[in-house]
Design a protein around this motif. Structure first.
Motif, short mmCIF file in Angstrom:
data_model
loop_
_atom_site.label_atom_id
_atom_site.label_comp_id
_atom_site.label_asym_id
_atom_site.label_seq_id
_atom_site.Cartn_x
_atom_site.Cartn_y
_atom_site.Cartn_z
N UNK A 130 0.81 -1.22 0.00
CA UNK A 130 0.00 0.00 0.00
C UNK A 130 0.84 1.27 0.00
N UNK A 131 2.17 1.12 -0.17
CA UNK A 131 3.11 2.26 -0.21
C UNK A 131 3.06 3.08 1.08
N UNK A 132 2.89 2.40 2.21
CA UNK A 132 2.89 3.06 3.51
C UNK A 132 4.25 2.88 4.17
N UNK A 133 4.56 3.77 5.09
CA UNK A 133 5.82 3.69 5.83
C UNK A 133 5.86 2.40 6.65
N UNK A 134 7.01 1.73 6.67
CA UNK A 134 7.12 0.54 7.53
C UNK A 134 7.10 0.94 9.00
#
Length: 183
Positions: A130-134
C-alpha cells in the motif's frame, strides 16, 4: 444486551457469509449498497472490503437502543488476539456497540511469539504493498511472548465515544476539548 457473531451480523444485514465470501462478492455487495470506495483499495483486498461493509452497512445498525456485543471476528482480523481453531477459525475478540457506535474492543491475548511475529511481518508486507511507511516490530512484546505471557485478556473502552453517546452528540468533536484537527 444482544450478542451476535460477526457472521450473524453480516448474514442479517447483507445476506452473506463474511468467512467464505470472496473479495469479488464483498466488492459487489459494497457497490450495491452504495458504499463509498477508498482510494488505493484493491479489488482483491478481502479485508478492506469486509472493513468497509462493516463500517457502512453493518455497524450503523448495531445496538439500536441497547448494548450489542459482536464476537468471533474472522481469523484474518485477529490483530493481537488468539485464534480459536474450527471451521471457520475465528479471532477470540469482540466489539461493543450502542446506537451504531463502537464503544469497546476486547480480546484474548495471543501468547505465541512465532505467530505474532508472522502477523507483524505480514502487516509489513501489506504496508509495503500500500506504499505506507514501515513500522518497527515491537520486539519487546515479542520478547515478552517468548518469555511466557500468561493467559490474559483486555478491553479498551473509548471514553470519548461513551461520552458522545451519553450526551446524544453525533460527533466526537462535540465532546473533546481538543480534537485532532484543533490539537
Amino acid at each position: 444486551v444482544e450478542y451476535l457473531s460477526y457472521h450473524d451480523c453480516f448474514q442479517q444485514q447483507l445476506g452473506l457469509d463474511p468467512h467464505t465470501a470472496t473479495a469479488e462478492i464483498l466488492r459487489n455487495c459494497a457497490r450495491q449498497n452504495g458504499v463509498p470506495t477508498v482510494n488505493g483499495l484493491a479489488d482483491d483486498d478481502r479485508d478492506g472490503w469486509l472493513d468497509l461493509l462493516m463500517s457502512f452497512c453493518v455497524q450503523p445498525q448495531l445496538g439500536r437502543g441497547h448494548l450489542c456485543f459482536v464476537y468471533d471476528y474472522p481469523e484474518n482480523q485477529a490483530a493481537l488476539a488468539r485464534v480459536r481453531p474450527g471451521n471457520p477459525a475465528v479471532a477470540e475478540r469482540f466489539e461493543l456497540f450502542i446506537d451504531g457506535v463502537e464503544l469497546a474492543n476486547g480480546f484474548h491475548e495471543l501468547q505465541d511469539a512465532k505467530e505474532q511475529r508472522a502477523r507483524f511481518e505480514a502487516d509489513l508486507v501489506q504496508r509495503k504493498t500500500e506504499c505506507l511507511e514501515p513500522i518497527a516490530l515491537d520486539e519487546r512484546l515479542l520478547d515478552a511472548l517468548k518469555s511466557g505471557l500468561p493467559a490474559c485478556a483486555g478491553v479498551a473502552l473509548g471514553l470519548d465515544r461513551l461520552q458522545m453517546v451519553l450526551n446524544g452528540e453525533q460527533s466526537l468533536r462535540d465532546v473533546l476539548s481538543f480534537d485532532y484537527e484543533r490539537s
